[in-house]
Design a protein around this motif. Structure first.
Motif, mmCIF file in Angstrom:
data_model
loop_
_atom_site.group_PDB
_atom_site.id
_atom_site.type_symbol
_atom_site.label_atom_id
_atom_site.label_comp_id
_atom_site.label_asym_id
_atom_site.label_seq_id
_atom_site.Cartn_x
_atom_site.Cartn_y
_atom_site.Cartn_z
ATOM 1 N N PRO A 57 -41.344 122.562 -60.195
ATOM 2 C CA PRO A 57 -42.016 123.017 -61.416
ATOM 3 C C PRO A 57 -41.770 122.103 -62.622
ATOM 4 O O PRO A 57 -40.664 121.668 -62.871
ATOM 5 C CB PRO A 57 -41.408 124.403 -61.651
ATOM 6 N N GLY A 58 -42.862 121.843 -63.308
ATOM 7 C CA GLY A 58 -42.831 121.036 -64.521
ATOM 8 C C GLY A 58 -43.865 121.589 -65.483
ATOM 9 O O GLY A 58 -44.125 122.793 -65.508
ATOM 10 N N ASP A 59 -44.485 120.712 -66.245
ATOM 11 C CA ASP A 59 -45.504 121.146 -67.198
ATOM 12 C C ASP A 59 -46.738 121.724 -66.511
ATOM 13 O O ASP A 59 -47.367 122.640 -67.031
ATOM 14 C CB ASP A 59 -45.927 119.976 -68.095
ATOM 15 N N ILE A 60 -47.088 121.170 -65.354
ATOM 16 C CA ILE A 60 -48.221 121.688 -64.587
ATOM 17 C C ILE A 60 -47.788 121.865 -63.141
ATOM 18 O O ILE A 60 -46.889 121.185 -62.662
ATOM 19 C CB ILE A 60 -49.458 120.743 -64.656
ATOM 20 N N GLU A 61 -48.421 122.817 -62.455
ATOM 21 C CA GLU A 61 -48.114 123.043 -61.051
ATOM 22 C C GLU A 61 -48.838 121.999 -60.214
ATOM 23 O O GLU A 61 -50.040 121.776 -60.382
ATOM 24 C CB GLU A 61 -48.558 124.447 -60.636
ATOM 25 N N LEU A 62 -48.100 121.347 -59.322
ATOM 26 C CA LEU A 62 -48.651 120.263 -58.519
ATOM 27 C C LEU A 62 -48.591 120.573 -57.032
ATOM 28 O O LEU A 62 -47.740 121.311 -56.569
ATOM 29 C CB LEU A 62 -47.860 118.967 -58.763
ATOM 30 N N LEU A 63 -49.513 119.971 -56.300
ATOM 31 C CA LEU A 63 -49.481 119.876 -54.848
ATOM 32 C C LEU A 63 -49.468 118.394 -54.520
ATOM 33 O O LEU A 63 -49.685 117.561 -55.403
ATOM 34 C CB LEU A 63 -50.721 120.521 -54.224
ATOM 35 N N GLY A 64 -49.276 118.075 -53.269
ATOM 36 C CA GLY A 64 -49.286 116.676 -52.894
ATOM 37 C C GLY A 64 -49.664 116.492 -51.446
ATOM 38 O O GLY A 64 -49.784 117.450 -50.682
ATOM 39 N N CYS A 65 -49.851 115.235 -51.088
ATOM 40 C CA CYS A 65 -50.083 114.885 -49.702
ATOM 41 C C CYS A 65 -49.616 113.452 -49.483
ATOM 42 O O CYS A 65 -49.545 112.650 -50.410
ATOM 43 C CB CYS A 65 -51.541 115.054 -49.303
ATOM 44 N N ILE A 66 -49.278 113.191 -48.253
ATOM 45 C CA ILE A 66 -48.923 111.844 -47.844
ATOM 46 C C ILE A 66 -50.049 111.362 -46.943
ATOM 47 O O ILE A 66 -50.329 111.974 -45.910
ATOM 48 C CB ILE A 66 -47.581 111.813 -47.090
ATOM 49 N N VAL A 67 -50.704 110.299 -47.361
ATOM 50 C CA VAL A 67 -51.784 109.711 -46.580
ATOM 51 C C VAL A 67 -51.165 108.575 -45.769
ATOM 52 O O VAL A 67 -50.839 107.521 -46.308
ATOM 53 C CB VAL A 67 -52.927 109.197 -47.480
ATOM 54 N N HIS A 68 -50.961 108.831 -44.484
ATOM 55 C CA HIS A 68 -50.405 107.826 -43.584
ATOM 56 C C HIS A 68 -51.567 106.948 -43.132
ATOM 57 O O HIS A 68 -52.556 107.453 -42.602
ATOM 58 C CB HIS A 68 -49.758 108.497 -42.369
ATOM 59 N N THR A 69 -51.450 105.648 -43.363
ATOM 60 C CA THR A 69 -52.558 104.754 -43.047
ATOM 61 C C THR A 69 -52.285 103.946 -41.788
ATOM 62 O O THR A 69 -51.157 103.904 -41.286
ATOM 63 C CB THR A 69 -52.839 103.775 -44.210
ATOM 64 N N THR A 70 -53.312 103.277 -41.332
ATOM 65 C CA THR A 70 -53.198 102.314 -40.234
ATOM 66 C C THR A 70 -53.100 100.904 -40.788
ATOM 67 O O THR A 70 -53.107 99.942 -40.029
ATOM 68 C CB THR A 70 -54.423 102.416 -39.302
ATOM 69 N N LEU A 71 -52.994 100.777 -42.103
ATOM 70 C CA LEU A 71 -53.027 99.474 -42.763
ATOM 71 C C LEU A 71 -51.644 98.832 -42.794
ATOM 72 O O LEU A 71 -50.685 99.446 -43.261
ATOM 73 C CB LEU A 71 -53.558 99.633 -44.191
#
Length: 132
Positions: A19-33
């Motif tokens: 928790p901070g100023d705004i509620e956040l979500l996230g994701c990890i984009v695993h690439t083939t690069l």
């Protein structure tokens, strides 16, 4: 990617969503690069910007690079709205086990599952890990 490295990255990403100023979500984009595919990683980041901006419903967004602003690290980026420069997302690009992982944070008012599905459909994406 090894299970340990993947678990560690997930735990670190989750900690940043506390928790901070705004509620956040996230994701990890695993690439083939691979590590030599910087241009392709940049193009993928631009495509991800469009997907996240669309899901956030804030209109078009532009990318502010870490090397444009001394308050960010060199592999840290932000997506800001064209109208008003409001926060849309933040990203860190990490090279892990020879391929890039892109860690994105965004406001929690998006449909996380639909966003992850759209991100997973992009060229160069191996898989997407949602982080609550």
């Amino acid at each position: 990617m090894s299970e340990t490295v993947d678990s560690d990255l997930y735990a670190r990403t989750k900690a940043l969503l506390e928790p901070g100023d705004i509620e956040l979500l996230g994701c990890i984009v695993h690439t083939t690069l691979g590590g030599q595919e910087d241009l392709e990683m940049h193009e993928l980041t631009v495509a991800i910007n469009d997907v996240i901006a669309d899901h956030a419903g804030k209109g078009e967004a532009y990318i502010e690079a870490g090397n444009d602003d001394t308050s960010f690290s060199s592999n840290q980026f932000q997506g800001l709205t064209l109208d008003g420069e409001e926060f849309v997302w933040e990203c860190q690009q990490l090279l892990r086990d020879g391929t890039f992982d892109l860690v994105f944070y965004y406001e929690a008012d998006v449909d996380q599952t639909a966003l992850a599905e759209d991100l997973a459909a992009l060229d160069g994406v191996d898989r997407v890990t949602q982080v609550p």
